[in-house]
Design a protein around this motif. Structure first.
Motif, short mmCIF file in Angstrom:
data_model
loop_
_atom_site.label_atom_id
_atom_site.label_comp_id
_atom_site.label_asym_id
_atom_site.label_seq_id
_atom_site.Cartn_x
_atom_site.Cartn_y
_atom_site.Cartn_z
N CYS A 174 0.73 -1.24 -0.07
CA CYS A 174 0.08 -0.10 0.13
C CYS A 174 0.88 1.21 0.14
N VAL A 175 1.96 1.20 0.67
CA VAL A 175 2.81 2.41 0.81
C VAL A 175 3.74 2.51 -0.07
N GLN A 176 3.89 1.93 -1.10
CA GLN A 176 4.82 1.96 -2.21
C GLN A 176 4.94 3.58 -2.69
N GLU A 177 6.17 3.99 -2.78
CA GLU A 177 6.39 5.40 -3.31
C GLU A 177 6.03 5.57 -4.94
N GLU A 178 6.09 4.45 -5.67
CA GLU A 178 5.87 4.54 -6.91
C GLU A 178 4.63 4.33 -7.40
N PRO A 179 3.56 4.92 -7.53
CA PRO A 179 2.29 4.78 -7.67
C PRO A 179 1.92 3.77 -8.36
N THR A 180 2.47 3.15 -9.60
CA THR A 180 2.32 2.28 -10.43
C THR A 180 2.47 0.87 -9.59
N LEU A 181 3.22 0.82 -8.75
CA LEU A 181 3.31 -0.40 -8.16
C LEU A 181 2.34 -0.53 -6.88
N THR A 182 1.70 0.79 -6.39
CA THR A 182 0.56 0.61 -5.26
C THR A 182 -0.75 -0.32 -5.70
N LEU A 183 -1.19 -1.07 -4.88
CA LEU A 183 -2.25 -1.64 -4.97
C LEU A 183 -3.49 -0.85 -5.25
N THR A 184 -4.72 -1.70 -5.95
CA THR A 184 -6.07 -1.08 -5.81
C THR A 184 -6.52 -1.57 -4.32
N MET A 185 -7.42 -1.03 -3.96
CA MET A 185 -8.09 -1.31 -2.85
C MET A 185 -8.74 -2.52 -2.87
N GLU A 186 -9.28 -2.99 -4.15
CA GLU A 186 -9.80 -4.46 -4.22
C GLU A 186 -8.60 -5.45 -4.15
N GLN A 187 -7.37 -5.31 -4.56
CA GLN A 187 -6.48 -6.22 -4.55
C GLN A 187 -5.98 -6.17 -2.59
N VAL A 188 -6.01 -5.00 -2.11
CA VAL A 188 -5.47 -4.83 -0.84
C VAL A 188 -6.64 -5.99 0.02
N THR A 189 -7.89 -5.96 -0.29
CA THR A 189 -9.01 -6.64 0.55
C THR A 189 -8.99 -8.10 -0.01
N GLN A 190 -8.54 -8.44 -1.24
CA GLN A 190 -8.19 -9.94 -1.50
C GLN A 190 -7.19 -10.47 -1.05
N MET A 191 -6.17 -9.64 -0.74
CA MET A 191 -4.83 -10.15 -0.01
C MET A 191 -5.08 -10.42 1.74
N LEU A 192 -5.95 -9.05 2.31
CA LEU A 192 -6.30 -9.45 3.53
C LEU A 192 -7.03 -10.53 3.75
N ASP A 193 -8.02 -10.85 3.00
CA ASP A 193 -8.92 -11.97 3.01
C ASP A 193 -8.20 -13.16 2.95
N GLY A 194 -6.88 -13.27 2.22
CA GLY A 194 -6.36 -14.55 2.06
C GLY A 194 -6.61 -15.25 0.60
N ALA A 195 -7.51 -14.47 -0.15
CA ALA A 195 -7.97 -14.96 -1.62
C ALA A 195 -7.01 -14.81 -2.47
N VAL A 196 -5.99 -14.10 -2.19
CA VAL A 196 -5.04 -13.85 -3.39
C VAL A 196 -3.47 -13.70 -2.76
N GLN A 197 -2.69 -14.54 -3.21
CA GLN A 197 -1.31 -14.62 -2.69
C GLN A 197 -0.63 -13.16 -2.77
N ILE A 198 0.07 -13.00 -1.63
CA ILE A 198 0.99 -11.85 -1.54
C ILE A 198 2.15 -12.00 -2.02
N ASN A 199 2.50 -11.23 -3.13
CA ASN A 199 4.08 -11.55 -3.59
C ASN A 199 4.92 -10.62 -2.86
N PRO A 200 6.15 -11.20 -3.05
CA PRO A 200 7.45 -10.24 -2.30
C PRO A 200 7.20 -8.69 -2.91
N VAL A 201 7.46 -7.89 -1.83
CA VAL A 201 7.24 -6.39 -2.30
C VAL A 201 8.60 -6.15 -3.15
N PRO A 202 8.46 -5.55 -4.24
CA PRO A 202 9.50 -5.16 -4.90
C PRO A 202 10.46 -4.16 -4.43
N HIS A 203 10.07 -3.18 -3.73
CA HIS A 203 10.87 -2.29 -3.16
C HIS A 203 10.50 -1.41 -2.19
#
Length: 127
Positions: free
Chosen positions: A96-125
């Motif tokens: 969520c707090v990526q400095e590069e906006p293109t890397l920041t998630l959408t809120m839909e992706q955030v909720t899916q990750m928090l729910d465990g419905a989507v795998q969390i990839n390693p943070v790129p930077h």
């Protein structure tokens, strides 16, 4: 129309300080900071703390980059007993707090990750 920086100190996304378009992702940044406040039981800015811990985003960054995630929940027995969940929430907030906006998630992706419905990839930077 007012297009100046708006927000609370410590929650303002980096986009506001650059000459780039502001999107809904600035709210995702603020959400990530709020997740850390809840997860680590403290405010984003603590004036009475030692300097390296005073700004939550910097402290989390330092602990994450140094592989010292346990230091973030030191003294919290409940969190220490469930480090898998702590790490999941930490990683989602890192996205969520990526400095590069293109890397920041959408809120839909955030909720899916928090729910465990989507795998969390390693943070790129994380600076």
């Amino acid at each position: 129309m007012n297009t100046g920086i708006r927000g609370t100190k410590g929650y303002v996304a980096p986009e506001w300080f650059r000459n780039i378009a502001i999107t809904a992702k600035v709210d995702v940044y603020s959400f990530g900071v709020m997740v850390w406040e809840i997860l680590f039981c403290r405010k984003n800015v603590e004036k009475d703390m030692e300097e390296e811990k005073a700004l939550l985003t910097f402290w989390v960054s330092d602990c994450y980059n140094d592989g010292q995630i346990n230091a973030l929940v030191e003294g919290d027995d409940e969190a220490m007993a469930d480090m898998g969940r702590v790490e999941r929430f930490l990683m989602v907030a890192l996205w969520c707090v990526q400095e590069e906006p293109t890397l920041t998630l959408t809120m839909e992706q955030v909720t899916q990750m928090l729910d465990g419905a989507v795998q969390i990839n390693p943070v790129p930077h994380f600076p």
